[in-house]
Design a protein around this motif. Sequence first.
Motif, PDB file in Angstrom:
ATOM      1  N   GLY A  50       2.016  18.255  -3.515  1.00 25.43           N
ATOM      2  CA  GLY A  50       3.127  18.152  -4.441  1.00 25.43           C
ATOM      3  C   GLY A  50       3.176  16.794  -5.135  1.00 25.43           C
ATOM      4  O   GLY A  50       3.914  16.599  -6.094  1.00 25.43           O
ATOM      5  N   SER A  51       2.397  15.857  -4.634  1.00 25.40           N
ATOM      6  CA  SER A  51       2.320  14.532  -5.244  1.00 25.40           C
ATOM      7  C   SER A  51       1.733  14.648  -6.646  1.00 25.40           C
ATOM      8  O   SER A  51       0.880  15.492  -6.907  1.00 25.40           O
ATOM      9  N   GLN A  52       2.224  13.807  -7.539  1.00 26.24           N
ATOM     10  CA  GLN A  52       1.749  13.830  -8.926  1.00 26.24           C
ATOM     11  C   GLN A  52       1.137  12.491  -9.295  1.00 26.24           C
ATOM     12  O   GLN A  52       1.519  11.449  -8.767  1.00 26.24           O
ATOM     13  N   ARG A  53       0.199  12.559 -10.202  1.00 30.12           N
ATOM     14  CA  ARG A  53      -0.452  11.350 -10.705  1.00 30.12           C
ATOM     15  C   ARG A  53      -0.822  11.591 -12.151  1.00 30.12           C
ATOM     16  O   ARG A  53      -1.063  12.712 -12.566  1.00 30.12           O
ATOM     17  N   ASP A  54      -0.891  10.505 -12.932  1.00 26.57           N
ATOM     18  CA  ASP A  54      -1.214  10.653 -14.348  1.00 26.57           C
ATOM     19  C   ASP A  54      -2.627  11.196 -14.552  1.00 26.57           C
ATOM     20  O   ASP A  54      -3.466  11.140 -13.672  1.00 26.57           O
ATOM     21  N   ASP A  55      -2.849  11.725 -15.729  1.00 27.64           N
ATOM     22  CA  ASP A  55      -4.148  12.250 -16.129  1.00 27.64           C
ATOM     23  C   ASP A  55      -5.169  11.114 -16.104  1.00 27.64           C
ATOM     24  O   ASP A  55      -4.861   9.986 -16.447  1.00 27.64           O
TER      25      ASP A  55
END
Length: 139
Positions: free
Chosen positions: A42-47
Amino acid sequence: MDKFKELEYIKTNLSGGITSNDRTLSPYPESSQLKARVFESGSQRDDDKNKPLPNHLDPYLRLRFGYLLRMGANRYGKNNWQLGQPDESSLESIHRHLAKYEMGDRSEDHLSAIIFGIQLIMKNEQTSGVEVDAYYIPI
């Protein structure tokens, strides 16, 4: 045009910027346009489409060049090259090693020596203020 103005020109005019009604639209997407990577946790990171890929340097190349650096460190001390050497000296060495390689001389690692010469010149550019992404054109 001096070196820094030329780099700024390249970044401004050749990096995908679009000119419309006498204003330049940035080639960089606004944060709302960036796609995030979402991981299973569920963690998000930039492209990461505009990030460098140093991990794509071939391991064989890295090790072979590393041996050349080791020989230099054993002879002159670790990181001696970072003290700087003139571009002219580096270019002479690059041309000499290239000529020997082209003539079939395999008595030493001429290709790694060429990479080393290029590294010296790039270090000089870094020291003179050339940004690491000066020549990068983002998508």
